[in-house]
Design an enzyme around this catalytic site. Sequence first.
Site, short mmCIF file in Angstrom:
data_model
loop_
_atom_site.label_atom_id
_atom_site.label_comp_id
_atom_site.label_asym_id
_atom_site.label_seq_id
_atom_site.Cartn_x
_atom_site.Cartn_y
_atom_site.Cartn_z
N GLU A 1 0.88 -1.17 0.00
CA GLU A 1 0.00 0.00 0.00
C GLU A 1 0.91 1.21 0.00
O GLU A 1 1.54 1.53 1.02
CB GLU A 1 -0.93 -0.04 1.22
N CYS B 1 -1.36 9.09 3.21
CA CYS B 1 -1.21 8.43 1.92
C CYS B 1 -2.41 8.70 1.02
O CYS B 1 -2.34 8.51 -0.19
CB CYS B 1 -1.00 6.93 2.10
#
Length: 682
Positions: free
Chosen positions: A255, A294
């Site tokens: 990720e 993120c």
Amino acid sequence: MRKVENYVMGQWISCPDVEYVARNAVTGEPIAEVSSVGLDYASILEYGRKKGGTALRKMTFRERGQMLKNLALYLTERKEVFYELSYATGATRSDSWIDIEGGIGNLFSYASLRRQFPDKPFHVDGQTVHLSKGGSFIGHHIMVPKRGIAVHINAFNFPVWGMLEKIAVNLLAGMPAVVKPSEYTSYLTELVVRHIVDSQILPEGSLQLVTGPGRGILDPVRNGDVVTFTGSAATGKKLKALPHLLEESVPFNLEADSLNASVLGETVTPNDPEFDLFIKEIHREITVKAGQKCTAVRRIIVPEHLMEAVEKALADRLRSTRMGNPRAEGVRMGALATHIQRERLQKHLEVLADEMDVVFDGDREMELIEADMERGAFVAPKIFRNSDPFRKTAVHEVEPFGPVSTIMPYKSLEEAVELVAMGKGSLVTSIVTNDDREASYFTLEAAHLNGRILVLNRRCAKESTGHGSPMPMLTHGGPGRAGGGEEMGGIRGVYHYLQRTAIQGHPDTITEITQIYQPGASRPEAVPHLFRQYFEDLKIGDTVYTHKHTVTEADIVNFANLSGDNFYAHMDATSLEGTLFERRVAHGYFVLSKAAGLFVDPKKGPVLLNYGIEECRFTKPVYPGATIGVKLTVKEKISQEKRSPDDIARGIVKFYVDVYDETGDTVAAATILTMVKKRNQE
């Protein structure tokens, strides 16, 4: 100055040779020394596999879920201790809420999933597959916990959420974990783990912690283990390509930080609520966690005629934002987590500044509250303008991990989709519009390069969780640059830690393995009647064979009068030409209702109530003169938890209802759920 310790093999260990000195992100003062030098990772991973894995696999999904709930409640009671230390990471109270209570919320969410799994250590997946004409050979799938260990390598920006959102999933699946947070903020992760260890809620060995850089932690990883990584795409790809991970076929969930976008719909005007929502959402993504997410918006994509309006509105909102010491009254934006991160961000800003103009510079237009810019890791927000985003492409390649974003124009929604795609894969993109057709077009065109798409408008804004908030029951991850991985995602996420295995054999054998009745398996007659038996006494496959009933036209008329269902196929024999029916046909729900009348034992007993119906099918028309009977079979048993000491101990029993006619053909089949009292009420 204290040492941040590692929790491995059942003990807290302080390692020599300091590898990193953690500093207060607000004051710059050193607060802790961090090291993982000398740790024996082969022994650590094996300890987790044997000690923690063995204990977790003995527990059922229900027990593991209850364990998560207990842990969530325990940590909630102690959350203020975590908030206090979280200020040192530069986070405001609201920033810490996302990290701390968001992480605990993941535990609660996955605890609730226990009700969707069986009260067994394994899971039966999907439907029976019939593999032979005579029915003596069938197939199915079971899912069992992998016999390895999960190694979670997490980023610095969410030291609590990053750990809890991952372990919630692997622990529910029955797999232990070693967590390696970033050494930059591992002091906060360590504090949470100390409380977890002290609680003694988790079996020993199910959670271990490496607080230092963890060099070599992946060397002893082998087949059966799972690795997850959250952080930069470059580092993640290097780790994912390690030869022994490929050789051992180790799943690697990546990720990565990505160039996420938010698009203002072309039908929006500055007077619409959606315009204000767009500005508010962009502002939040720039200032929350000082842009260190993120999922933060790095590319602001707007209709070209609204560029100036968006620039002005966003600048006005940023000017009113108080930045500084997160403990100070009214401060809504804190510091970056480390001075190292500030240095990295400055390099990215230089690259972006070579191609684009700065239209808002917080260094000039914002005041720092009760803090020192040099001592702390502060970076003021910066907004760039890219008037030619198809030619000036650094904005689609460089991610400034901080309070930085770029506004760029589009001429058509097709162009907006193209600009989003130039990021080469994102965790999330949002579109703000009240036009559902516009939202539909954009979503379907942009979905292939996004892990998540948020559609925001006036109708959902009040309850929307926002662009930057991944939710436990939805997938978090994305294609391409975002890593191509998945985290969370509800039941789907749990499956990542389970081995799915096809099983084949006789229906009796598959019934014994799965503890779910399989079509074609033996059906011994139940004695006494199934409705006279307590939950513990019921056996999978035991069956009640009812007496029979011959359906009449009077049954059809009476049921129509009672239900109000006068559909022509039941009531008008002259309207059947060109249909599937030869003559008037009995209502399907009459057949099911009559079946209940045949199989129910009316006397008071352990059955408390009917809980619902699953998988109801009407497979053959029932005409007047047909004679029907029922086979009622114990299909599956699911124990329930007592909600209070005074609650009735009970379980849910799934009964397979097979209604057949005088030829032996099944005319209707359903699974009914009943709540059945337990003999043992303790």
